[in-house]
Design a protein around this motif. Structure first.
Motif, short mmCIF file in Angstrom:
data_model
loop_
_atom_site.label_atom_id
_atom_site.label_comp_id
_atom_site.label_asym_id
_atom_site.label_seq_id
_atom_site.Cartn_x
_atom_site.Cartn_y
_atom_site.Cartn_z
N PHE A 81 68.38 30.21 20.47
CA PHE A 81 67.67 31.48 20.39
C PHE A 81 68.63 32.62 20.70
O PHE A 81 69.54 32.48 21.51
CB PHE A 81 66.48 31.48 21.37
CG PHE A 81 65.43 30.50 20.96
CD1 PHE A 81 64.38 30.87 20.15
CD2 PHE A 81 65.51 29.18 21.38
CE1 PHE A 81 63.42 29.96 19.76
CE2 PHE A 81 64.55 28.25 20.99
CZ PHE A 81 63.51 28.65 20.17
N GLU A 82 68.44 33.75 20.04
CA GLU A 82 69.37 34.87 20.13
C GLU A 82 69.71 35.27 21.55
O GLU A 82 70.86 35.42 21.91
CB GLU A 82 68.80 36.08 19.38
CG GLU A 82 68.85 35.91 17.88
CD GLU A 82 68.31 37.13 17.16
OE1 GLU A 82 68.28 38.22 17.76
OE2 GLU A 82 67.91 36.98 16.00
N GLU A 141 71.37 20.01 30.57
CA GLU A 141 72.23 20.28 29.41
C GLU A 141 71.43 20.34 28.11
O GLU A 141 71.69 21.18 27.25
CB GLU A 141 73.34 19.23 29.31
CG GLU A 141 74.38 19.32 30.41
CD GLU A 141 75.03 20.70 30.50
OE1 GLU A 141 75.39 21.26 29.44
OE2 GLU A 141 75.14 21.23 31.62
N ALA A 142 70.44 19.45 27.98
CA ALA A 142 69.60 19.46 26.77
C ALA A 142 68.81 20.76 26.67
O ALA A 142 68.70 21.36 25.59
CB ALA A 142 68.66 18.26 26.77
N ILE A 143 68.27 21.21 27.79
CA ILE A 143 67.50 22.47 27.80
C ILE A 143 68.41 23.65 27.47
O ILE A 143 68.04 24.53 26.69
CB ILE A 143 66.78 22.65 29.14
CG1 ILE A 143 65.65 21.61 29.26
CG2 ILE A 143 66.24 24.06 29.30
CD1 ILE A 143 64.98 21.57 30.61
N LYS A 144 69.59 23.67 28.05
CA LYS A 144 70.53 24.77 27.76
C LYS A 144 70.92 24.78 26.29
O LYS A 144 71.00 25.84 25.67
CB LYS A 144 71.79 24.63 28.63
CG LYS A 144 71.58 25.03 30.07
CD LYS A 144 72.87 24.88 30.86
CE LYS A 144 72.67 25.26 32.31
NZ LYS A 144 73.91 25.08 33.10
N ALA A 145 71.16 23.62 25.71
CA ALA A 145 71.53 23.54 24.29
C ALA A 145 70.39 24.02 23.40
O ALA A 145 70.61 24.74 22.42
CB ALA A 145 71.92 22.11 23.93
N ARG A 146 69.16 23.65 23.75
CA ARG A 146 68.02 24.10 22.95
C ARG A 146 67.82 25.60 23.09
O ARG A 146 67.50 26.29 22.12
CB ARG A 146 66.76 23.35 23.37
CG ARG A 146 66.79 21.86 23.04
CD ARG A 146 65.61 21.13 23.64
NE ARG A 146 65.73 19.70 23.48
CZ ARG A 146 65.29 18.81 24.36
NH1 ARG A 146 64.69 19.20 25.47
NH2 ARG A 146 65.43 17.53 24.14
N ALA A 172 55.00 29.88 18.76
CA ALA A 172 54.82 30.17 17.33
C ALA A 172 55.31 31.58 17.01
O ALA A 172 56.03 31.78 16.03
CB ALA A 172 53.36 30.02 16.95
N TRP A 173 54.97 32.55 17.87
CA TRP A 173 55.37 33.94 17.60
C TRP A 173 56.89 34.08 17.54
O TRP A 173 57.40 34.83 16.71
CB TRP A 173 54.81 34.89 18.66
CG TRP A 173 53.32 35.02 18.68
CD1 TRP A 173 52.49 34.79 19.74
CD2 TRP A 173 52.45 35.40 17.61
NE1 TRP A 173 51.19 34.99 19.38
CE2 TRP A 173 51.13 35.37 18.08
CE3 TRP A 173 52.68 35.75 16.27
CZ2 TRP A 173 50.04 35.69 17.28
CZ3 TRP A 173 51.59 36.06 15.48
CH2 TRP A 173 50.29 36.03 15.99
N VAL A 174 57.60 33.39 18.42
CA VAL A 174 59.05 33.54 18.47
C VAL A 174 59.72 32.96 17.21
O VAL A 174 60.83 33.33 16.87
CB VAL A 174 59.62 32.90 19.76
CG1 VAL A 174 59.70 31.40 19.67
CG2 VAL A 174 60.96 33.48 20.12
N GLN A 175 59.00 32.11 16.48
CA GLN A 175 59.56 31.51 15.27
C GLN A 175 59.21 32.29 13.99
O GLN A 175 59.75 32.00 12.92
CB GLN A 175 59.06 30.07 15.13
CG GLN A 175 59.52 29.15 16.25
CD GLN A 175 59.04 27.73 16.03
OE1 GLN A 175 59.45 27.07 15.07
NE2 GLN A 175 58.16 27.25 16.90
#
Length: 195
Positions: free
Chosen positions: A117-118, A108-113, A143-146
């Motif tokens: 992201f789009e 659940e924590a991974i899904k929420a994080r 880093a690139w995705v941010q």
């Protein structure tokens, strides 16, 4: 009786002095002489003020900064009597979450994080905590995705933010050990210094 006890006492005192005093003082002296920055905690300075360590991650929440990996040390600050202030990257609380791959809490924590992201897809290091909970690095992909978020928040073209990221990528240690990585604290300080 004393003939048997005397060697044991002498050996205990001798080993205590050798291993409890002489050896630590020698190692500390050598470390200070050969690697003073590392021996003192790899501290990062800004305007002659300590802002952190390059070895311990920090929590960055503002959109204008690159975010670190999630920290498993995000429990309440031990110094907070009300236990209401979270203390992510608390070096005194270094540990993993001990949640296994079948843990519903971890899933659940991974899904929420990932939902932040789009497309729901993100580099693994942005949705999972490191084993120590103190990791100061993220992958170049993380880093690139941010870059778009940071560029938008700072009002700076993405190409300029991407250039700072490119300069901040650290290669493999000795060219073969580990993976390329980006130290989040140093990257954010470089951004603040340049913009």
């Amino acid at each position: 009786m004393f003939a048997i006890l005397r060697p044991a006492v002498v050996l205990t005192v001798l080993l205590s002095a050798l291993l409890g005093l002489l050896y630590p003082l020698t190692v500390t002296g050598l470390a200070q002489a050969l690697f003073p920055a590392a021996a003192n905690g790899s501290l990062v300075l800004r305007d002659d003020q300590v802002v952190g360590s390059s070895l311990i991650g920090q929590a960055f929440a503002a959109d204008r900064y690159f975010h670190s990996r999630p920290s498993a040390t995000s429990g309440a600050d031990p110094a907070d009597p009300a236990k209401t202030v979270e203390a992510p990257y608390n070096a005194a609380n270094s540990s993993g979450s001990n949640l296994g791959p079948t843990s519903s809490s971890l899933i659940e924590a991974i899904k929420a994080r990932a939902a932040a992201f789009e497309d729901g897809r993100a580099p693994a290091d942005l949705v999972t905590a490191s084993a120590s909970g103190l990791d100061p690095h993220i992958s170049p992909a993380a880093a690139w995705v941010q870059v778009p978020r940071v560029a938008s928040a700072r009002g700076i073209p993405e190409q300029e933010i991407a250039a700072v990221v490119s300069r901040s990528i650290e290669g493999r240690t000795l060219g073969i050990i580990g993976e390329p990585r980006v130290n989040v604290l140093k990257l954010n300080l470089a951004l603040d210094g340049q913009y």
